[in-house]
Motif scaffolding. Structure first.
Motif, PDB file in Angstrom:
ATOM      1  N   VAL A 145      30.122  56.734  28.017  1.00 58.79           N
ATOM      2  CA  VAL A 145      30.177  55.583  27.123  1.00 58.79           C
ATOM      3  C   VAL A 145      31.633  55.469  26.676  1.00 58.79           C
ATOM      4  O   VAL A 145      32.150  56.364  25.989  1.00 58.79           O
ATOM      5  N   ILE A 146      32.300  54.401  27.083  1.00 56.02           N
ATOM      6  CA  ILE A 146      33.733  54.244  26.854  1.00 56.02           C
ATOM      7  C   ILE A 146      33.948  53.167  25.793  1.00 56.02           C
ATOM      8  O   ILE A 146      33.459  52.041  25.933  1.00 56.02           O
ATOM      9  N   VAL A 147      34.652  53.554  24.731  1.00 52.53           N
ATOM     10  CA  VAL A 147      34.867  52.663  23.590  1.00 52.53           C
ATOM     11  C   VAL A 147      36.321  52.778  23.134  1.00 52.53           C
ATOM     12  O   VAL A 147      37.009  53.742  23.459  1.00 52.53           O
ATOM     13  N   PRO A 148      36.806  51.796  22.352  1.00 49.87           N
ATOM     14  CA  PRO A 148      38.147  51.943  21.769  1.00 49.87           C
ATOM     15  C   PRO A 148      38.206  53.225  20.928  1.00 49.87           C
ATOM     16  O   PRO A 148      37.207  53.650  20.331  1.00 49.87           O
ATOM     17  N   ALA A 149      39.383  53.823  20.875  1.00 52.36           N
ATOM     18  CA  ALA A 149      39.555  55.124  20.216  1.00 52.36           C
ATOM     19  C   ALA A 149      39.051  55.135  18.772  1.00 52.36           C
ATOM     20  O   ALA A 149      38.362  56.078  18.359  1.00 52.36           O
ATOM     21  N   ALA A 150      39.380  54.119  17.989  1.00 57.59           N
ATOM     22  CA  ALA A 150      38.970  54.098  16.580  1.00 57.59           C
ATOM     23  C   ALA A 150      37.443  54.054  16.459  1.00 57.59           C
ATOM     24  O   ALA A 150      36.854  54.764  15.636  1.00 57.59           O
ATOM     25  N   LEU A 151      36.804  53.254  17.285  1.00 55.85           N
ATOM     26  CA  LEU A 151      35.344  53.167  17.264  1.00 55.85           C
ATOM     27  C   LEU A 151      34.737  54.501  17.698  1.00 55.85           C
ATOM     28  O   LEU A 151      33.768  54.980  17.095  1.00 55.85           O
ATOM     29  N   GLY A 152      35.308  55.122  18.713  1.00 54.43           N
ATOM     30  CA  GLY A 152      34.820  56.422  19.173  1.00 54.43           C
ATOM     31  C   GLY A 152      34.940  57.485  18.098  1.00 54.43           C
ATOM     32  O   GLY A 152      34.025  58.291  17.901  1.00 54.43           O
ATOM     33  N   ALA A 153      36.066  57.484  17.379  1.00 55.61           N
ATOM     34  CA  ALA A 153      36.253  58.453  16.290  1.00 55.61           C
ATOM     35  C   ALA A 153      35.209  58.227  15.201  1.00 55.61           C
ATOM     36  O   ALA A 153      34.624  59.190  14.684  1.00 55.61           O
ATOM     37  N   ASP A 154      34.964  56.966  14.860  1.00 57.67           N
ATOM     38  CA  ASP A 154      33.940  56.656  13.854  1.00 57.67           C
ATOM     39  C   ASP A 154      32.557  57.115  14.316  1.00 57.67           C
ATOM     40  O   ASP A 154      31.775  57.666  13.528  1.00 57.67           O
ATOM     41  N   LEU A 155      32.245  56.895  15.590  1.00 62.01           N
ATOM     42  CA  LEU A 155      30.951  57.322  16.128  1.00 62.01           C
ATOM     43  C   LEU A 155      30.787  58.830  16.035  1.00 62.01           C
ATOM     44  O   LEU A 155      29.728  59.322  15.636  1.00 62.01           O
ATOM     45  N   LEU A 156      31.830  59.562  16.386  1.00 62.24           N
ATOM     46  CA  LEU A 156      31.747  61.019  16.358  1.00 62.24           C
ATOM     47  C   LEU A 156      31.580  61.545  14.931  1.00 62.24           C
ATOM     48  O   LEU A 156      30.843  62.498  14.695  1.00 62.24           O
ATOM     49  N   VAL A 157      32.232  60.896  13.978  1.00 65.23           N
ATOM     50  CA  VAL A 157      32.064  61.283  12.571  1.00 65.23           C
ATOM     51  C   VAL A 157      30.620  61.015  12.140  1.00 65.23           C
ATOM     52  O   VAL A 157      29.985  61.852  11.489  1.00 65.23           O
ATOM     53  N   LEU A 158      30.088  59.870  12.522  1.00 66.76           N
ATOM     54  CA  LEU A 158      28.697  59.549  12.172  1.00 66.76           C
ATOM     55  C   LEU A 158      27.717  60.535  12.803  1.00 66.76           C
ATOM     56  O   LEU A 158      26.729  60.925  12.172  1.00 66.76           O
ATOM     57  N   VAL A 159      27.982  60.926  14.057  1.00 67.26           N
ATOM     58  CA  VAL A 159      27.120  61.923  14.711  1.00 67.26           C
ATOM     59  C   VAL A 159      27.141  63.212  13.901  1.00 67.26           C
ATOM     60  O   VAL A 159      26.091  63.810  13.633  1.00 67.26           O
ATOM     61  N   ASP A 160      28.325  63.643  13.491  1.00 63.34           N
ATOM     62  CA  ASP A 160      28.444  64.888  12.720  1.00 63.34           C
ATOM     63  C   ASP A 160      27.748  64.796  11.368  1.00 63.34           C
ATOM     64  O   ASP A 160      27.166  65.758  10.894  1.00 63.34           O
ATOM     65  N   ARG A 161      27.806  63.636  10.729  1.00 64.27           N
ATOM     66  CA  ARG A 161      27.282  63.495   9.364  1.00 64.27           C
ATOM     67  C   ARG A 161      25.818  63.117   9.311  1.00 64.27           C
ATOM     68  O   ARG A 161      25.125  63.457   8.370  1.00 64.27           O
ATOM     69  N   ARG A 162      25.356  62.343  10.267  1.00 68.46           N
ATOM     70  CA  ARG A 162      24.038  61.733  10.179  1.00 68.46           C
ATOM     71  C   ARG A 162      22.883  62.605  10.615  1.00 68.46           C
ATOM     72  O   ARG A 162      21.853  62.632  10.006  1.00 68.46           O
ATOM     73  N   ASP A 163      23.007  63.246  11.726  1.00 65.26           N
ATOM     74  CA  ASP A 163      21.833  63.862  12.323  1.00 65.26           C
ATOM     75  C   ASP A 163      22.160  65.290  12.745  1.00 65.26           C
ATOM     76  O   ASP A 163      22.692  65.512  13.819  1.00 65.26           O
ATOM     77  N   GLN A 164      21.830  66.237  11.897  1.00 70.11           N
ATOM     78  CA  GLN A 164      22.159  67.623  12.184  1.00 70.11           C
ATOM     79  C   GLN A 164      21.390  68.165  13.384  1.00 70.11           C
ATOM     80  O   GLN A 164      21.777  69.165  13.961  1.00 70.11           O
ATOM     81  N   SER A 165      20.310  67.497  13.766  1.00 71.74           N
ATOM     82  CA  SER A 165      19.555  67.960  14.926  1.00 71.74           C
ATOM     83  C   SER A 165      20.185  67.482  16.231  1.00 71.74           C
ATOM     84  O   SER A 165      19.837  67.969  17.297  1.00 71.74           O
ATOM     85  N   LEU A 166      21.101  66.547  16.139  1.00 71.71           N
ATOM     86  CA  LEU A 166      21.758  66.013  17.329  1.00 71.71           C
ATOM     87  C   LEU A 166      22.851  66.969  17.782  1.00 71.71           C
ATOM     88  O   LEU A 166      23.682  67.402  16.989  1.00 71.71           O
TER      89      LEU A 166
END
Length: 172
Positions: free
Chosen positions: A65-86
């Motif tokens: 999944v290829i996204v602009p860098a800023a969007l990718g960074a935001d996604l990774l932060v959300l993954v870390d914060r949102r769903d500990q089971s992920l």
């Protein structure tokens, strides 16, 4: 011919033989230089002979999944914060200003057509691997404690996170 061996686990970004060995022996990803599939040993030789030569792999073992860098960074932060089971999502940063997130093969189809998102999938899809093209790993695609592939999350998990990241992004 014997495969390349890494001196220690996990390989570091500066340990090119270790990276190539991990791609080949741990992840079983085909290494592509030009239009040829090559061994890790041959890839090392070619990249030493011609610095700047692109090393790629197919997207058979994952969807990219290829996204602009800023969007990718935001996604990774959300993954870390949102769903500990992920599980952590392996990700690459490209010098071109893109992020590549790796998810389970065949699961990123719901993201096709979403603005600012490109999906590479299957044997016809390709991504550039570190150490080439200014690419570097943000999150490794292998376990850090032992030589085994990381568990890949289902691409569908990115859909709500992408909506949140896009909604909170500043508009120009």
């Amino acid at each position: 011919m014997t495969p390349l061996q890494t001196a220690h686990w996990p390989p570091t970004s500066k340990n090119v033989p270790g990276l190539l060995s991990a791609y080949e022996s741990v992840l079983a990803w085909p290494l592509i230089v030009g239009s040829d599939i090559v061994s890790a040993r041959r890839a090392l030789s070619l990249t030493r002979e011609t610095p700047g030569l692109a090393l790629q792999t197919t997207c058979s073992a994952f969807d990219a999944v290829i996204v602009p860098a800023a969007l990718g960074a935001d996604l990774l932060v959300l993954v870390d914060r949102r769903d500990q089971s992920l599980a952590p999502i392996p990700s690459l940063a490209y010098g071109s200003g893109e992020k590549v997130l790796l998810v389970a093969p065949g699961t990123a189809r719901p993201l096709v057509g979403v603005a600012d998102v490109r999906v590479e999938s299957g044997p016809g899809g390709r991504i550039t691997l570190p150490p080439s093209g200014g690419a570097r790993w943000d999150t490794w695609p292998w376990a850090l404690t032992e030589p085994k592939p990381a568990t890949l999350a289902d691409g569908i998990c990115l859909v709500p996170l992408l909506r949140t990241a896009m909604a909170s992004a500043p508009t120009s």
